[in-house]
Design an enzyme around this catalytic site. Structure first.
Site, short mmCIF file in Angstrom:
data_model
loop_
_atom_site.label_atom_id
_atom_site.label_comp_id
_atom_site.label_asym_id
_atom_site.label_seq_id
_atom_site.Cartn_x
_atom_site.Cartn_y
_atom_site.Cartn_z
N ASP A 145 0.82 -1.22 0.00
CA ASP A 145 0.00 0.00 0.00
C ASP A 145 0.86 1.27 0.00
O ASP A 145 1.85 1.35 0.72
CB ASP A 145 -0.90 -0.04 1.25
CG ASP A 145 -2.01 0.98 1.17
OD1 ASP A 145 -2.23 1.55 0.09
OD2 ASP A 145 -2.68 1.20 2.21
N HIS A 146 0.42 2.23 -0.77
CA HIS A 146 1.08 3.54 -0.82
C HIS A 146 2.59 3.41 -1.01
O HIS A 146 3.37 4.00 -0.26
CB HIS A 146 0.78 4.35 0.46
CG HIS A 146 -0.48 5.14 0.31
ND1 HIS A 146 -0.52 6.33 -0.36
CD2 HIS A 146 -1.75 4.90 0.72
CE1 HIS A 146 -1.76 6.79 -0.36
NE2 HIS A 146 -2.53 5.95 0.28
N GLU A 204 -2.98 -0.23 -8.61
CA GLU A 204 -3.82 0.88 -8.18
C GLU A 204 -2.98 2.15 -8.18
O GLU A 204 -1.82 2.14 -7.76
CB GLU A 204 -4.37 0.65 -6.76
CG GLU A 204 -5.01 1.92 -6.16
CD GLU A 204 -5.94 1.65 -4.98
OE1 GLU A 204 -6.65 0.64 -4.98
OE2 GLU A 204 -5.93 2.48 -4.05
N LYS A 211 -8.52 10.20 9.90
CA LYS A 211 -8.30 8.82 10.33
C LYS A 211 -9.25 8.39 11.44
O LYS A 211 -9.40 9.08 12.44
CB LYS A 211 -6.87 8.66 10.86
CG LYS A 211 -5.79 9.10 9.88
CD LYS A 211 -5.62 8.09 8.79
CE LYS A 211 -4.50 8.52 7.83
NZ LYS A 211 -4.44 7.67 6.65
N HIS A 258 -9.82 5.63 0.07
CA HIS A 258 -8.81 5.46 1.12
C HIS A 258 -9.30 6.09 2.43
O HIS A 258 -10.25 6.86 2.43
CB HIS A 258 -7.49 6.12 0.72
CG HIS A 258 -6.77 5.37 -0.36
ND1 HIS A 258 -5.45 5.57 -0.65
CD2 HIS A 258 -7.21 4.39 -1.20
CE1 HIS A 258 -5.10 4.77 -1.64
NE2 HIS A 258 -6.14 4.04 -1.99
ZN ZN Z 1 -4.36 7.01 0.40
#
Ligand code: ZN
Length: 491
Positions: A167-168, A271, A313, A345
């Site tokens: 991810d990321h 992605e 978050k 996200h």
């Molecule tokens: Zn993100």
């Protein structure tokens, strides 16, 4: 080894495990003449291998039984062997399914609960999903993350397939590592190549800064595009602005795609995340990026734009729901036009927008959560060991200002009650309060890495002991909490 277990092994494979203490009943699997299952041996889980074959498993032979038996630790080599012999324990490309949902398990303990949440849903899970920042803060590696999920999936007998997301990722080296391990998707974060300063430039400055090349002029300038019932046109300044913001990011994306993915080199989906920008992604920007990717022969499975409002978050959406709905409609239409899915996200706890996401994407989406799984683990601590929770809470308050520079949060700590005035039984309810959630959320790395003056770790060991002992409590909490996310997305 107990008599019960010896008897059980003697009767394999024609038995069920329910009557033998310590055997995980869903873990019994066969590959050829080899039977493998998992047991709880004291506080540790182990693999038991019965029969011939599986020489790639590492294990201690047990003598005096009528079959070859080996007891194996849950180490990296055995995780690899499991993925090889039992392919359901290896990641698979779930991102191409209509509905997929990522649940980062930062701690390596959440997958059994996640499995419960997904078992009866037609949503495909991404159980392993970590960014480099998370790996650093939790002192873990991609391999360790994947191994933990492999063992949990095997133990619980989850055979519907799960994804693993690097991810990321921003660096080619990290992408390489994740793909080698068999991660089934990579999320490219090109925020280092997105120029956020362009937003502060005047039209004249933008005009002077760049000359558009003939090809771009021909393909975009003053042309009108229609996607479903939306039309839009690029004038010279807005086109120049977009090229200045995204041009380098598109080039980088092309480089990465051509290096790793083109012509199905990698058995993994791609992605693109452009969500870490200063301002929400406009339809003009989204369309331009998507259209340029096609032009450069880059094929994405999902794209994460930045939406209007705030996706902070671990708490619900903050912003104008009407505006969100209108903009989501345009983003979803563009994604449909180019045959990919929208990826949302920071999806933890965004309950007020889930029904809109489900409906407007026509049930085709990817959503990512991470922090909420940590927060539920800490809610379990507040419930089970109030004294330990109080100590961690006070510590989090003391380091909050250090932590907040890495996150965009608007937490007002004065809204968190003084916990010395709360009864033990009132502590878990702190996790219903946004400010308290964010306090514990953004300090997770500091909490896990806190040390005593002698250098020993302050909370980590105690926390893992608790989570290990109360696995079932945590699993139930996740089943309910992640289940709520999945249900609202379907509403
Ligand atoms: Zn993100």
């Amino acid at each position: 080894m107990t008599n019960g277990l010896m008897q059980f092994i003697h009767n394999l494979p024609a038995v069920s495990a329910t009557e033998v203490a310590g055997v995980y009943p869903y873990s019994i699997n066969q590959a050829g003449s080899l039977t493998v299952f998992m047991i709880k041996d004291d506080t540790e889980d182990k693999l038991v291998l019965v029969g011939e074959g599986g020489s790639d498993f590492q294990g201690q032979p047990i003598n005096g039984l009528d079959k070859p038996v080996r007891i194996s630790a849950l180490n990296s080599l055995n995780a690899q062997a499991l993925r090889h012999h039992f392919p359901f324990t290896a990641p698979t490309r779930v991102l191409r399914q209509d509905r997929s949902f990522g649940v980062g398990d930062r701690l390596g303990i959440a997958t059994p609960g996640h499995i419960r949440a997904f078992r009866n849903q037609d949503v495909y899970p991404v159980f392993a999903q970590q960014s480099i920042r998370e790996l650093t803060l939790t002192k873990r590696s991609f391999e360790d993350v994947l191994n933990q999920v492999t063992f949990a999936v095997f133990r619980e007998g989850y055979k519907k397939g799960y994804g693993a997301d690097g991810d990321h990722l921003k660096k080619v080296e990290d992408i390489e590592v994740a793909l080698k391990l068999g991660f089934s998707m990579i999320t490219l974060d090109c925020s280092d190549y997105i120029d956020n300063q362009v937003g502060n430039m005047t039209d004249q400055e933008v005009d002077r800064e760049i000359q558009l090349d003939e090809d771009l002029i021909k393909r975009y300038l003053h042309r009108t595009f229609q996607i479903e019932d939306v039309t839009f046109t690029y004038d010279e300044i807005s086109l120049k602005r977009i090229v200045l913001i995204y041009g380098k990011a598109i080039d980088f994306t092309k480089t990465v795609f051509h290096q790793f993915f083109i012509d199905s080199q990698a058995n993994a989906d791609f992605e693109l995340s452009i969500d870490e920008t200063m301002t929400p992604t406009t339809p003009l920007e989204h369309y331009f990026v998507a259209s340029e990717l096609v032009h450069q022969q880059v094929e994405i499975a999902t794209l994460a734009p930045r939406f209007c409002g705030e996706f902070q978050k671990g708490i619900d959406y903050i912003g104008d729901l009407n505006q969100f709905e209108q903009e989501l409609k345009v983003h979803a239409a563009i994604a449909r036009h180019f045959h990919y899915k929208l990826s949302i996200h920071s999806g933890s706890d965004k309950f007020s927008v889930f029904p809109l996401i489900g409906r407007i994407t026509r049930g085709r989406y990817h959503v990512k959560t991470a922090g909420t799984n940590w927060l539920e683990a800490m809610r379990a601590v507040a419930l089970i060991d109030p004294a330990l929770y109080r100590e961690i809470h006070d510590y989090a308050l003391s380091v909050f200002q250090d932590a907040r520079q890495y996150y965009h949060v608007t937490t007002d700590l004065t809204r968190i009650p003084d916990i010395s005035t709360l009864k033990d039984s009132e502590l878990p309810a702190l996790f219903n309060l946004n400010e308290a959630r964010q306090l514990i959320h953004i300090t997770y790395g500091l909490i896990l890495n806190a040390q005593n003056t002698d250098g020993s770790d302050r909370f980590r060991t105690k926390l893992y002991q608790l989570w290990n002992e109360f696995q079932d409590t945590y699993a139930k909490m996740l089943e309910k909490h992640i289940g709520k996310h999945l249900t609202l997305l379907k509403a």
